[in-house]
Structures are given as structure tokens and as C-alpha cells.
Design a protein around this motif. Sequence first.
Motif, PDB file in Angstrom:
ATOM      1  N   ALA A  15      39.050  51.437  35.006  1.00  9.63           N
ATOM      2  CA  ALA A  15      40.594  50.166  35.331  1.00  9.63           C
ATOM      3  C   ALA A  15      41.231  50.551  34.314  1.00  9.63           C
ATOM      4  N   LYS A 127      37.918  44.498  40.263  1.00  7.99           N
ATOM      5  CA  LYS A 127      38.584  45.645  40.274  1.00  7.99           C
ATOM      6  C   LYS A 127      40.038  44.535  40.116  1.00  7.99           C
ATOM      7  N   PHE A 128      40.722  44.213  41.373  1.00  6.77           N
ATOM      8  CA  PHE A 128      41.751  44.074  41.929  1.00  6.77           C
ATOM      9  C   PHE A 128      42.486  42.930  40.584  1.00  6.77           C
ATOM     10  N   GLN A 129      41.635  41.853  40.809  1.00  5.52           N
ATOM     11  CA  GLN A 129      42.182  40.148  40.376  1.00  5.52           C
ATOM     12  C   GLN A 129      42.377  40.567  38.856  1.00  5.52           C
ATOM     13  N   ASP A 131      43.518  43.510  37.352  1.00  5.12           N
ATOM     14  CA  ASP A 131      44.893  44.842  37.396  1.00  5.12           C
ATOM     15  C   ASP A 131      46.205  43.845  37.869  1.00  5.12           C
ATOM     16  N   SER A 132      46.651  43.895  36.575  1.00  3.49           N
ATOM     17  CA  SER A 132      48.160  43.870  36.389  1.00  3.49           C
ATOM     18  C   SER A 132      49.202  44.611  37.899  1.00  3.49           C
ATOM     19  N   ARG A 133      48.346  45.746  38.397  1.00  4.68           N
ATOM     20  CA  ARG A 133      49.097  45.814  39.752  1.00  4.68           C
ATOM     21  C   ARG A 133      48.944  45.507  40.902  1.00  4.68           C
ATOM     22  N   TYR A 134      48.298  45.278  40.508  1.00  2.00           N
ATOM     23  CA  TYR A 134      47.743  44.211  42.640  1.00  2.00           C
ATOM     24  C   TYR A 134      48.630  43.634  42.642  1.00  2.00           C
ATOM     25  N   GLN A 135      49.194  43.086  44.312  1.00  2.00           N
ATOM     26  CA  GLN A 135      50.037  42.828  44.249  1.00  2.00           C
ATOM     27  C   GLN A 135      49.231  41.621  45.761  1.00  2.00           C
ATOM     28  N   CYS A 137      49.434  38.894  44.279  1.00  2.00           N
ATOM     29  CA  CYS A 137      49.465  38.206  42.682  1.00  2.00           C
ATOM     30  C   CYS A 137      48.068  38.488  42.254  1.00  2.00           C
ATOM     31  N   ASN A 138      47.815  38.628  40.884  1.00  2.00           N
ATOM     32  CA  ASN A 138      46.557  38.905  40.462  1.00  2.00           C
ATOM     33  C   ASN A 138      46.090  38.105  38.738  1.00  2.00           C
TER      34      ASN A 138
END
Length: 151
Positions: A15, A127-129, A131-135, A137-138
Motif C-alpha cells: 500500500a 487498506k481502503f480507508q 489509501d488517499s485515492r479511495y473514493q 472519502c477516506n
Amino acid sequence: MIFPVTYWRRGIKDAGHVLADRAIVTDDQARIVSYLNKWIFDPLIDVVIRQVALGLTGRDVTVEAFQSVFEKEIEGFAAIFHQISYAKIGTSTVQSRACAGVTKATYLFALPGSPGAVKDGWDGILKFQLDSRYQPCNFVEIMPRLEEHKR
């Protein structure tokens, strides 16, 4: 970031995160709080994750230690963790006390100790939250604002 278990090493590397520290901390509330405070005040650490027994027995004190340092609890983390866990282990998930919160701009997560729970917590949520790219929001995008009330 703190990831106290070998499983996390691959996940954090994949990540793009850096493991800043790790420790094996016994189930002693004062000792857990001491380590949490050490990590909370370390400017290189944004996230602490503890994997340990989080059940209902007398020695399971991690949740109480974490809650004693939370400025804000992230109730949705436990809700989603239980939803993921329920799909795999059914009503046995009610015995878990997974929890999360934030203190001084440091995210704190406590996951149950089983390998399946670690996988569920990381692969299903973190791993999603983290990650600044996760939409849409994160957790990463709001990090700069976690301490805005102190400005």
C-alpha cells in the motif's frame, strides 16, 4: 504506521506505507496505554493497529486501554468489521470488540487476534480507508483537519 503482526508487513509495503515501529505488548492496560501514548506523540506515526484478543474475558483489556485515550471513537469501524465478520463466522462475531478511534491526529485500531480477523480488518476496511485515492472519502484526506479545533 504501526502494524504489530507479520501479515501487515506485506500489506503496508504493497500500500506504500512505512512501518515506523512495532512491539509485542502484553495484556496489561497501563502498559498498553503507555505504548499508545508513545506512538500518539511520535510525529512519524499516523496509525496504530493492535491485533490481540478482544473478547470478554478478564484479561482482555485492550479495548478499555484504547477507549481511555480516544478523543473520538470511530463507531463505524466496528460496525463494518462486524458486518464483514458476520458473513464469515455468523453470530460468533458478537464476541469481538473491534474498535477504532482518533487521538491527536493519530488513528488507533484494535483488531481481534485471529488471522481471519486481521485479514478482514485490513483487506475489508483499512487498506481502503488508509489509501488517499479511495473514493468517495477516506481517513487520509481528513488527516490535516483532525486537529483543526486546536488552531
